[in-house]
Design an enzyme around this catalytic site. Structure first.
Site, PDB file in Angstrom:
ATOM      1  N   GLU A   1      39.507  45.088  39.866  1.00  0.00           N
ATOM      2  CA  GLU A   1      39.822  44.520  38.562  1.00  0.00           C
ATOM      3  C   GLU A   1      38.512  45.074  37.695  1.00  0.00           C
ATOM      4  O   GLU A   1      37.357  45.172  38.242  1.00  0.00           O
ATOM      5  CB  GLU A   1      39.722  43.130  38.607  1.00  0.00           C
TER       6      GLU A   1
ATOM      7  N   LYS B   1      47.603  41.513  33.917  1.00  0.00           N
ATOM      8  CA  LYS B   1      47.345  40.457  34.601  1.00  0.00           C
ATOM      9  C   LYS B   1      48.103  39.150  33.941  1.00  0.00           C
ATOM     10  O   LYS B   1      48.021  39.162  32.629  1.00  0.00           O
ATOM     11  CB  LYS B   1      45.965  40.096  34.789  1.00  0.00           C
TER      12      LYS B   1
ATOM     13  N   CYS C   1      43.450  39.669  40.730  1.00  0.00           N
ATOM     14  CA  CYS C   1      42.422  38.518  40.734  1.00  0.00           C
ATOM     15  C   CYS C   1      43.230  37.159  41.033  1.00  0.00           C
ATOM     16  O   CYS C   1      43.878  36.901  41.983  1.00  0.00           O
ATOM     17  CB  CYS C   1      41.489  38.504  39.710  1.00  0.00           C
TER      18      CYS C   1
END
Length: 338
Positions: free
Chosen positions: A47, A131, A187
């Site tokens: 990330e 995300k 994540c």
């Protein structure tokens, strides 16, 4: 035909707030070159790979903040043409290595925590993911420069592209003539079952997930100062492996997870834990350091079939009429007290 592909998690060690972009890029290119030398066809990077994980800092200066993003508009073109990062994507294409990599995306209208999957054969962006599950707060816990904040909600908008699987057509030949079905998470997304199941319902065979996970941030955990650094590190690693192994198993897919690790600015420790997990939930390869490291394994996509066709045959065993609460409730709604 065999569906064997050599893949890698490209772990990246400490990147400080003042680390020059050129230094980071050189390290990333070296990892791609190492991957090519070992016959790797897909390398998954972390990330926000090109910079430090800036959401841990309170950055009121817009001039500085903007340096952590890649401008990606209709006029600038895709991330692969970006001035700061083009050399990385060019080298991956020269070597024929597919890459997935995370970065801060600035569309000119909004900013996102983004990852792209890029073909090593054509240099084309095959898929983009933003995300969805942003952790942390909008305001800093405090202005103490030693505090590890989590300000993704301040710097990013929630992802709006959904959980859409795609075919890695660049790997069709290596995968026995059938392009692998790939999904992407970033994540904190890996902790949420909903995204995994969305991908499981699309038959995903390879999940790509880059992350930055703190090893010690008591204020993020409600200000509990009693937990030791050793225990916090142990818990972070346990939960990281728990969710990846469990969801890879329940969705019958391989997962490649890649960490930004090490201690940034001598203040902010991040866990490693880069690994390749098989569809039965077993770790088949994992990192051994907290620095730059390539974690390599040859995977056989046919190993997904046992789960997809038997244990977790979703079309045969799911009871969708029972799952309405999953989309009807946005939070916890306990039953009434009698």
């Amino acid at each position: 035909m065999p569906r064997r592909i050599k893949v890698a998690a490209a772990q990246v060690g400490a990147v400080h707030r003042t680390t020059p972009r050129g230094d980071v890029l050189a390290r990333l290119i070296k990892l791609v070159e190492q991957a090519a030398e070992q016959g790797v066809k897909l390398a998954v990077f972390p990330e926000t790979t090109f910079t430090t994980f800036f959401p841990r800092y309170y950055i009121p200066d817009e001039t500085e903040l903007s340096t952590y993003f890649e401008l990606e508009t209709s006029s600038t073109g895709p991330i692969t043409r970006g001035t700061n990062v083009k050399a990385f994507f060019d080298r991956a294409r020269e070597l024929g290595v597919d890459v997935q990599i995370g970065y801060g995306e600035d569309t000119g209208e909004g900013r996102y925590n983004t990852a792209v999957y890029v073909s090593g054969k054509t240099g084309e962006v095959l898929n983009k993911y933003r995300k969805v599950h942003l952790p942390g707060t909008t305001e800093p816990f405090d202005l103490d420069p030693t505090t590890t904040n989590q300000l993704e909600k301040r710097y990013f908008l929630p992802g709006n592209l959904g959980f859409n699987a795609f075919r890695a057509v660049s790997l069709k030949a290596e995968a026995g003539g059938s392009s692998p079905i790939v999904g992407q998470l970033i994540c904190n997304d890996r902790r949420w079952a909903e995204g995994w199941r969305c991908y499981g319902l699309q038959g995903v065979e390879i999940m790509c997930c880059g992350y930055n996970t703190t090893a010690y941030a008591p204020k993020l955990w409600g200000g509990d100062q009693s937990i030791t650094r050793e225990k916090a590190y142990e818990e972070a690693m346990f939960h990281h492996k728990l969710v990846v192994q469990a969801h890879a198993y329940t969705n019958s897919m391989f997962c490649i997870t890649s960490a930004r690790s090490g201690v940034d600015d001598d203040l902010h420790p991040l866990i490693p834990g880069s690994m390749i997990v098989d569809p039965e939930g077993h770790i088949v390869a994992e990192s051994t350091t907290e620095g730059d490291e390539l974690v390599v394994a040859e995977i056989d996509l046919d190993e997904c079939l046992q789960g997809k066709e038997r244990t977790f045959n979703l079309g045969k065993h799911r009871r969708v009429e029972m799952y309405g609460r999953l989309v009807q409730e946005g939070g916890v709604s306990p039953p009434p007290e009698p």
